[in-house]
Design a protein around this motif. Structure first.
Motif, PDB file in Angstrom:
ATOM      1  N   SER A   1       2.451   5.317   4.969  1.00  0.00           N
ATOM      2  CA  SER A   1       1.684   5.677   6.165  1.00  0.00           C
ATOM      3  C   SER A   1       1.081   4.430   6.818  1.00  0.00           C
ATOM      4  CB  SER A   1       0.582   6.682   5.817  1.00  0.00           C
ATOM      5  OG  SER A   1      -0.350   6.104   4.916  1.00  0.00           O
TER       6      SER A   1
ATOM      7  N   THR B   1       0.858  -1.202   0.000  1.00  0.00           N
ATOM      8  CA  THR B   1       0.000   0.000   0.000  1.00  0.00           C
ATOM      9  C   THR B   1       0.887   1.243   0.000  1.00  0.00           C
ATOM     10  OG1 THR B   1      -0.134  -0.097   2.405  1.00  0.00           O
ATOM     11  CG2 THR B   1      -1.876  -1.224   1.162  1.00  0.00           C
ATOM     12  N   ASP B   2       0.908   1.991   1.107  1.00  0.00           N
ATOM     13  CA  ASP B   2       1.776   3.175   1.160  1.00  0.00           C
ATOM     14  C   ASP B   2       2.478   3.237   2.513  1.00  0.00           C
ATOM     15  OD1 ASP B   2       0.201   4.642   3.152  1.00  0.00           O
ATOM     16  OD2 ASP B   2      -1.276   4.843   1.530  1.00  0.00           O
TER      17      ASP B   2
END
Length: 530
Positions: A441, A438-439
């Motif tokens: 964060s 995902t990312d």
């Protein structure tokens, strides 16, 4: 009597520097000459043989004969003093402050290590002679470090005005100390010996140096120990060329500073040099010599010298120039045919700062040997350890760690959450793989949650352990009491107790047992059961 040897590494009481030294870590090899083993001594003998001259031997011999004039000398010590005239005689040296009534127990361990090493070397190198030396720190001026000793947890203190070299201190006032000490001893045969030893030392001798010599000679003269006082005009005359170098060139400060710059990357530094590492010694004072605006000044006095005047003072009165902690080792090595210095961890640490300095002034650097350390355990205490299923190595654990370990072993439930934490970490490891798709964060959120969950488990683990300690209160109390008996103030007893506690119980057998048990070149901690 039973002797157990434990690696220093497993006691938890020795510095990283000392452990690295014992393991011959290459980080420390530039800072010493030869390692303390038989091969090292073979090479050290060859080096010292070439550098130590007959004239210095003669001066040393004459000075020792003078210092022993009023001392009852054992046959073995007298023989050793005579041997020092021979080119094939070498010394093994330890040093110590003039602690009241020997101070901490390790005073004995230092000296017995020195005596035993001489005996071992005599067997291995039969064509050489080896003499054990106790160097009295008579010029020290840290009176607060020596004016007491501990007896059964109580401090026996000598109150008097401070000032000057401690070896010159009058023994006035020590009768009061004897009265306090005697009140704790009783009237057994061993108690009477201790009282008489204290009386003869301090009430029949005028200064602290003579009193300390009497005690050390009484305890160890039969083994040939030779005691030396460096506060001597003739010995300092031999040393005066090095004092001159210090005054004019400050070689010690320059070279030791270079060494510190290398050592401090890995280790704690023990001693920092002064620009001039000398004191000016007078009857009631010992003050630093400093060089300011072309003038040599003695701090806290009105005394000043020009360059020419201080060199003339050195020529006329070498006894007035006193080496500090960094120059004292050099003084020792210049006036003794010495092969090895035996000391505690702190002492060996500052000696390791000096190798470059010795090289710069072309004086052989001695072998450095960590003294023997001892834990004395009575048969009654051994039985308690067995009942608690505590091994000899386990007694050295931090008290919290030891109690936690034994509570866990005696608990009928699993206290430690290691498996649960490992399982949790595996679960988060799988979750991190998903997060990476995902990312950043989301990855950070997973990491934060992992830390939170692990922390939560650790807190639960601590609460469970605390609860189990309450449930095993008797076990915890027994371990605490026993370990506190063995390690006063959670420290090695050798730093806290005085020899008189054991002499009172075992008499001269205590010293004999130590002598039989201590193996200086074994490089291990000694546990002595009797």
């Amino acid at each position: 009597m039973k002797v157990t040897h434990i690696p220093f590494q497993k006691t938890g009481f020795f510095s990283k520097m000392m452990l690295d030294y014992l393991e011959k870590n290459e980080k420390l090899t530039p800072f010493y000459n030869h390692f303390p083993d038989l091969d090292g001594f073979h090479h050290q003998i060859l080096e010292k043989e070439k550098s130590f001259d007959l004239q210095t031997r003669t001066i040393l011999y004459n000075e020792l004969k003078n210092q022993y004039k009023t001392v009852e000398v054992s046959e073995k010590t007298a023989e050793n003093i005579e041997l020092l005239q021979s080119q094939n005689t070498f010394t093994i040296t330890t040093g110590h402050q003039l602690n009241l009534f020997t101070g901490p127990l390790y005073f004995l361990y230092k000296i017995i290590s020195t005596i035993n090493l001489c005996e071992e070397l005599s067997e291995k190198f039969p064509d050489k002679n080896f003499v054990s030396i106790y160097w009295m720190a008579t010029e020290d001026h840290d009176f607060d470090e020596i004016n007491y000793f501990n007896f059964n947890g109580k401090k026996v203190l000598w109150n008097r005005k401070d000032g000057g070299a401690v070896g010159r201190f009058s023994t006035d006032g020590l009768e009061e100390v004897l009265n306090v000490f005697s009140a704790h001893l009783g009237n057994s045969k061993n108690a009477l010996y201790l009282k008489n030893l204290f009386y003869e030392a301090y009430l029949n001798h005028n200064n602290l140096a003579d009193a300390t010599r009497f005690i050390a000679n009484s305890l160890f003269g039969q083994y040939g120990l030779v005691i030396i006082d460096g506060d001597s005009k003739d010995l300092k005359k031999v040393f005066s060329p090095f004092v001159k170098n210090e005054l004019l060139h400050q070689t010690s400060s320059i070279e030791v500073s270079k060494t510190i710059a290398q050592l401090e990357r890995e280790y704690k530094i023990q001693v920092n040099p002064r620009e001039i590492n000398l004191f000016y010694l007078q009857k009631d004072s010992r003050e630093r010599i400093v060089f300011e605006n072309g003038i040599y000044k003695v701090l806290n006095t009105e005394i000043e010298f020009s360059k020419e005047a201080i060199l003339q003072e050195l020529e006329n009165h070498p006894e007035k120039f006193s080496p500090n902690v960094l120059l004292r080792p050099l003084y020792q090595e210049v006036i003794l045919p010495n092969l090895c210095y035996i000391g505690g961890g702190g002492e060996i640490a500052y000696w390791l700062q000096l190798k470059g300095f010795f090289d710069a002034i072309a004086v052989p650097f001695p072998i450095l040997l960590l003294r023997n350390s001892v834990q004395v355990i009575s048969s009654k205490q051994v039985k308690k350890l067995e009942n608690l299923s505590i091994s000899m190595e386990e007694i050295f654990l931090n008290q919290h760690e030891l109690i936690s370990k034994k509570v866990n072993e005696n608990s009928d439930i699993q206290i430690q959450f290691d498996e649960k934490k490992a399982f949790l970490q595996n679960q988060f490891s799988e979750l991190k793989q998903v997060a990476k798709q995902t990312d950043i964060s989301f990855v950070n959120a997973v990491n934060a949650q992992e830390r939170k969950q692990i922390k939560g488990l650790e807190n639960l683990e601590k609460r469970l352990l605390k609860a189990e300690k309450r449930r095993h209160e008797d076990l915890v109390q027994r371990i605490t009491i026993l370990q506190n008996e063995l390690f006063p103030n959670q420290s090695l007893e050798e730093r806290q107790r005085n020899f008189s506690e054991y002499y009172l119980e075992y008499g001269g057998d205590f010293i004999e047992m130590l002598k039989e048990s201590l193996k200086p070149l074994q490089h291990e901690f000694t546990v002595l059961e009797f």
